[in-house]
Design an enzyme around this catalytic site. Structure first.
Site, PDB file in Angstrom:
ATOM      1  N   LYS A  11       0.840  -1.205   0.000  1.00 24.05           N
ATOM      2  CA  LYS A  11       0.000   0.000   0.000  1.00 24.05           C
ATOM      3  C   LYS A  11       0.880   1.262   0.000  1.00 24.05           C
ATOM      4  CE  LYS A  11      -3.950  -2.105   2.441  1.00 24.05           C
ATOM      5  NZ  LYS A  11      -4.850  -1.917   3.619  1.00 24.05           N
ATOM      6  N   TYR A  51     -12.084  -2.731  -3.704  1.00 20.48           N
ATOM      7  CA  TYR A  51     -12.652  -2.763  -2.355  1.00 20.48           C
ATOM      8  C   TYR A  51     -14.185  -2.792  -2.397  1.00 20.48           C
ATOM      9  CZ  TYR A  51      -8.157  -1.984   0.002  1.00 20.48           C
ATOM     10  OH  TYR A  51      -6.879  -2.130   0.516  1.00 20.48           O
ATOM     11  N   PHE A  59     -15.602   3.518   6.944  1.00 19.44           N
ATOM     12  CA  PHE A  59     -14.206   3.808   6.600  1.00 19.44           C
ATOM     13  C   PHE A  59     -13.948   3.794   5.098  1.00 19.44           C
ATOM     14  CE2 PHE A  59     -14.483  -0.790   7.388  1.00 19.44           C
ATOM     15  CZ  PHE A  59     -13.878  -1.316   6.250  1.00 19.44           C
ATOM     16  N   ARG A  87      -2.073 -14.449   3.839  1.00 22.10           N
ATOM     17  CA  ARG A  87      -2.791 -13.814   4.959  1.00 22.10           C
ATOM     18  C   ARG A  87      -2.050 -14.056   6.274  1.00 22.10           C
ATOM     19  NH1 ARG A  87      -6.971 -10.196   3.802  1.00 22.10           N
ATOM     20  NH2 ARG A  87      -7.592 -10.549   5.955  1.00 22.10           N
ATOM     21  N   THR A  93      -5.689  -7.675  10.333  1.00 23.37           N
ATOM     22  CA  THR A  93      -5.963  -6.377   9.717  1.00 23.37           C
ATOM     23  C   THR A  93      -5.575  -5.214  10.632  1.00 23.37           C
ATOM     24  OG1 THR A  93      -7.830  -7.377   8.556  1.00 23.37           O
ATOM     25  CG2 THR A  93      -7.768  -4.970   8.665  1.00 23.37           C
ATOM     26  N   ARG A 104       2.382  -6.982   9.392  1.00 25.16           N
ATOM     27  CA  ARG A 104       1.692  -5.907  10.126  1.00 25.16           C
ATOM     28  C   ARG A 104       2.114  -5.895  11.596  1.00 25.16           C
ATOM     29  NH1 ARG A 104      -4.088  -7.274   7.228  1.00 25.16           N
ATOM     30  NH2 ARG A 104      -4.009  -5.746   5.529  1.00 25.16           N
ATOM     31  N   ASN A 114      -1.708  -0.014   6.940  1.00 26.42           N
ATOM     32  CA  ASN A 114      -1.216  -1.298   7.460  1.00 26.42           C
ATOM     33  C   ASN A 114      -0.387  -2.066   6.430  1.00 26.42           C
ATOM     34  OD1 ASN A 114      -3.334  -2.019   5.829  1.00 26.42           O
ATOM     35  ND2 ASN A 114      -4.507  -3.075   7.407  1.00 26.42           N
ATOM     36  N   HIS A 117      -1.926  -5.414   1.364  1.00 26.38           N
ATOM     37  CA  HIS A 117      -3.220  -6.045   1.083  1.00 26.38           C
ATOM     38  C   HIS A 117      -2.956  -7.451   0.578  1.00 26.38           C
ATOM     39  CE1 HIS A 117      -7.180  -6.841  -0.668  1.00 26.38           C
ATOM     40  NE2 HIS A 117      -6.502  -7.394  -1.660  1.00 26.38           N
ATOM     41  N   GLU A 128      -9.458 -10.260  -8.107  1.00 24.85           N
ATOM     42  CA  GLU A 128      -8.540  -9.145  -7.854  1.00 24.85           C
ATOM     43  C   GLU A 128      -7.345  -9.184  -8.814  1.00 24.85           C
ATOM     44  OE1 GLU A 128      -7.544  -9.159  -3.690  1.00 24.85           O
ATOM     45  OE2 GLU A 128      -9.559  -8.553  -3.090  1.00 24.85           O
TER      46      GLU A 128
END
Ligand code: IDP
Ligand code: MG
Length: 152
Positions: A11, A51, A59, A87, A93, A104, A114, A117, A128
């Site tokens: 990100k 998203y 948010f 993950r 998250t 993270r 964070n 993704h 995606e």
């Protein structure tokens, strides 16, 4: 377990903090194969499709503003069970809950910023990946020859 592919984004905060190589290195050392990578500035349309599950949440507008604020690095990683593997390497998250040793858990303090993704299911991974990459942009790994030479 069958081979899977999953989408990873570094990100904007991860790019700005110089963590691209750190993120790539963690997935490489874990043993996943990098099969596509590009750097881009996401626009609102791409952010809304990426998203889509979060449209309407409190948010959402902040998330779209953040993810379109500066370049991201998009990658496709491949391994048996790649979606869940990525993950687990990423961590939870909210960095308050991310275990030390995860990306993270080691590198983030903010749920908004964070660092990474990763797709949350194999089906979503396929969708995606198609948002960011043409099918031809994904490479097939082959075994490197042991004794190749470049002829003059
Ligand atoms: P994920 O990135 O771990 O899959 P998601 O629930 O899909 O988490 O949320 C997407 C992103 O939206 C998160 O990575 C985080 O940056 C942001 N986000 C999620 N929930 C919140 C929240 O409650 N407040 C602010 N930002 C959030
Ligand atoms: Mg998610």
């Amino acid at each position: 377990m069958s081979t899977e592919r999953t989408l990873v984004l570094v990100k904007p905060d991860g790019v700005q903090r110089g963590l691209v190589a750190e993120v790539i290195g963690r997935f490489e050392r874990r043993g996943l194969h990098l099969v596509a990578m590009r750097m881009l500035l996401m626009d609102r349309s791409l952010a809304e499709r990426h998203y889509a599950e979060h449209v309407g949440k409190p948010f959402f507008e902040g998330l779209v503003a953040f993810i379109t604020s500066a370049p991201v690095v998009a990658m496709v990683w491949e391994a048996p069970g790649a979606v869940a593997l990525v993950r687990s390497v990423m961590g939870a998250t909210d960095p308050k809950n991310s275990a030390p040793g995860t990306i993270r858990g080691d590198l983030a303090v903010s749920i908004g910023a964070n660092v990474v993704h990763g797709s949350d299911s194999p089906g979503r991974a396929v969708e995606e990946i198609s948002l960011f990459f043409e099918p031809g942009a994904l490479v097939e790994w082959t075994s490197a020859a042991q004794d190749w030479v470049v002829s003059s």
